[in-house]
Design an enzyme around this catalytic site. Structure first.
Site, short mmCIF file in Angstrom:
data_model
loop_
_atom_site.label_atom_id
_atom_site.label_comp_id
_atom_site.label_asym_id
_atom_site.label_seq_id
_atom_site.Cartn_x
_atom_site.Cartn_y
_atom_site.Cartn_z
CG HIS A 110 40.01 39.50 35.55
ND1 HIS A 110 40.50 38.30 35.13
CD2 HIS A 110 41.06 40.17 36.10
CE1 HIS A 110 41.79 38.24 35.43
NE2 HIS A 110 42.16 39.37 36.01
CD GLU A 111 40.99 43.96 37.02
OE1 GLU A 111 41.62 43.96 38.10
OE2 GLU A 111 41.47 43.51 35.97
#
Length: 156
Positions: A67-68
């Site tokens: 996600h990051e």
């Protein structure tokens, strides 16, 4: 897991899923409370909440890293890197990253138990449910103007 291992894991996931190098720093941040991780726009570094690894395991950690990395790669390419952007949503699906991380099992220690106060009228027995204490010498029943008294306190 140590910071060096985290750095290597982030670099590996970046190459495996995105086909691009991760050239910045990945670290654990113990002060993160309400999120699994964050991408820092100014430094391009990624910070991860270690509690997610401890409580929910490696699969959850990998999802947070993916996600990051979506934020990271899209930001560096000058594309839409925010949660609301279509580029971000499409890339999340392509790499199999979660849009939101799961909730932690334990609550932070500084949060207090919520309570519900129940006040009752002496005359008509009408009950009032309140989250905060009220001054029974100043307030009366709204129906019959009778005197209020604290009936019970329920912990939620």
């Amino acid at each position: 897991m140590e910071e060096k291992e985290l750095q290597k894991l982030v670099e590996k996931i970046s190459i495996d899923y995105f086909g691009k190098l991760f050239r910045h720093k990945a670290s654990f941040n113990g002060r993160l409370r309400s999120t699994g991780g964050r991408y820092l726009l100014g430094t391009h570094n990624i910070e991860i909440n270690k509690k997610y690894l401890d409580q929910l395991g490696m699969d959850e950690l990998i999802g947070i890293i993916k996600h990051e990395l979506c934020h990271y790669h899209l930001h560096l390419e000058g594309r839409g890197y925010q949660h609301r952007d279509q580029d971000f949503k499409v890339l999340l699906k392509q790499v199999g990253a979660p849009r939101f991380c799961r909730q932690l099992l334990d609550k932070p220690k500084n949060r207090t138990l919520k309570k519900l106060l129940i006040y009752q009228c002496d005359k008509c027995q009408l009950q009032y449910k309140r989250k905060r204490k009220i001054d029974t010498s100043r307030y009366v029943c709204g129906k019959c103007r009778g005197k209020l008294k604290k009936a019970k306190e329920i912990l939620l």
